[in-house]
Write an enzyme that holds these catalytic residues in place. Structure first.
Site, short mmCIF file in Angstrom:
data_model
loop_
_atom_site.label_atom_id
_atom_site.label_comp_id
_atom_site.label_asym_id
_atom_site.label_seq_id
_atom_site.Cartn_x
_atom_site.Cartn_y
_atom_site.Cartn_z
N LYS A 45 0.84 -1.20 0.00
CA LYS A 45 0.00 0.00 0.00
C LYS A 45 0.87 1.24 0.00
O LYS A 45 1.68 1.44 0.91
CB LYS A 45 -0.93 0.02 1.21
CG LYS A 45 -1.90 1.20 1.22
CD LYS A 45 -2.85 1.13 2.39
CE LYS A 45 -2.20 1.54 3.71
NZ LYS A 45 -1.91 3.00 3.76
N ASP A 57 -3.23 4.14 -2.34
CA ASP A 57 -4.18 4.56 -1.31
C ASP A 57 -4.11 6.08 -1.13
O ASP A 57 -3.59 6.58 -0.14
CB ASP A 57 -3.84 3.84 0.00
CG ASP A 57 -4.73 4.25 1.15
OD1 ASP A 57 -5.91 4.58 0.91
OD2 ASP A 57 -4.24 4.26 2.30
N LYS A 112 -7.02 8.05 -1.69
CA LYS A 112 -8.36 8.46 -1.26
C LYS A 112 -8.82 9.74 -1.96
O LYS A 112 -9.18 10.73 -1.32
CB LYS A 112 -8.39 8.66 0.27
CG LYS A 112 -8.00 7.42 1.07
CD LYS A 112 -8.06 7.70 2.57
CE LYS A 112 -7.68 6.50 3.40
NZ LYS A 112 -6.22 6.20 3.32
N ASP A 168 -12.79 14.87 -4.71
CA ASP A 168 -12.80 16.17 -5.37
C ASP A 168 -14.00 16.19 -6.31
O ASP A 168 -14.84 15.29 -6.27
CB ASP A 168 -11.48 16.38 -6.12
CG ASP A 168 -11.05 17.84 -6.19
OD1 ASP A 168 -11.90 18.68 -6.58
OD2 ASP A 168 -9.90 18.15 -5.87
N THR A 182 -11.04 3.98 9.77
CA THR A 182 -11.00 3.15 10.97
C THR A 182 -10.58 3.93 12.21
O THR A 182 -10.75 3.46 13.34
CB THR A 182 -10.05 1.96 10.79
OG1 THR A 182 -8.76 2.44 10.41
CG2 THR A 182 -10.56 1.02 9.72
N ARG A 238 2.18 -1.63 10.85
CA ARG A 238 3.08 -1.62 12.00
C ARG A 238 3.33 -2.98 12.65
O ARG A 238 4.46 -3.25 13.08
CB ARG A 238 2.58 -0.60 13.03
CG ARG A 238 2.89 0.83 12.63
CD ARG A 238 2.18 1.86 13.49
NE ARG A 238 0.77 1.98 13.11
CZ ARG A 238 -0.02 2.98 13.50
NH1 ARG A 238 0.46 3.92 14.30
NH2 ARG A 238 -1.27 3.04 13.11
#
Length: 247
Positions: free
Chosen positions: A36, A63, A65, A68, A127, A218
């Site tokens: 990603k 990614d 997002k 617009d 999230t 992570r």
């Protein structure tokens, strides 16, 4: 089942340099299905980072997002197609007109230029957000209402799937059916810390609920042995997939 699970694991390249991203791509290209690339890395390194990851055998989930006016988002997504990414996303809150125009532009471009059509995803509710977050921006409907509503808009607009918390996967399945792709961040294996996510589950729980792809960053990146951590997650996913198949 292990290979099927591996293809469904997405490693989040939350790093601040091209060199770090390349090192991760070299180290994990055989352990994960996609990498990603988010806003930080793309802003730092530009489109070339996608090509560098691909050169090292990695597929890319872009990614960014997009959110617009319809024409701007459609044109940006077309450029993502030209980069050869496997997945790209927009914000469902941009609305159905934005999503419909994006689908139309992508389909035209891929047909005209003989490009692989990426999986088009819409982000529902982040999230890191909860009911208090939504209320602060004027959304009175609950997370449990908003997520399937936005997923339904995405499906009706021609999108292939959504990015959503694993906690809402079953709601999306009920609203959008089994052939709708669900990518879930907010996944934390038992050996990892929660960090800043609020709506999380384990990899096995996410797969059992019906998620198609899991985004993990992570817990792998911070592990003493990242490759072993990725394998542990893949094995957990594979067991869950086997259980789903038996069910």
């Amino acid at each position: 089942m292990i290979e099927a699970a591996r293809q469904r694991l997405i490693f989040a390249l939350d790093v601040d340099s091209c060199e770090a991203a390349e090192r991760w791509a070299e180290q994990l290209s055989d352990q994960v299905g996609l990498f990603k690339v988010g806003k930080q890395l793309f802003t730092r390194c530009g489109p070339d980072i996608v090509r560098r990851i691909q050169d090292r055998g990695g597929e890319v989930f872009l990614d960014l997002k997009y959110h617009d006016i319809p024409n701007t988002v459609a044109r940006a997504t077309v450029e993502a197609c030209r980069l050869g990414v496997k997945m790209v996303n927009v914000h469902a809150l941009g609305g159905p007109a934005m999503m419909r125009e994006t689908v139309a532009a992508v389909d035209r471009c891929c047909a005209a230029e003989n490009l692989r059509r990426p999986i088009l995803l819409a982000v529902t509710i982040l999230t890191s957000s909860d009911q208090e977050t939504l209320r602060a921006v004027g959304i009175e409907r609950s997370v449990e209402e908003m997520v399937p509503h936005l997923a339904g808009l995405a499906r009706q607009s021609g999108f292939d799937g959504v990015v959503a918390s694993p906690r809402e996967v079953s709601l999306i399945r009920k609203a959008c059916g089994d052939d709708f792709v669900i990518v879930t961040p907010g996944v934390r294996p038992a050996f990892a810390s929660v960090d800043d996510q609020k709506r999380i589950t384990t990899p096995a729980e996410a797969i059992a609920a019906g998620a198609d792809y899991l985004v993990v960053g992570r817990p792998i990146a911070k592990a003493i042995d990242p490759s072993a951590a990725a394998l542990t997650i893949v094995e957990e996913m594979a067991q869950a997939l086997a259980g789903v198949a038996r069910g």
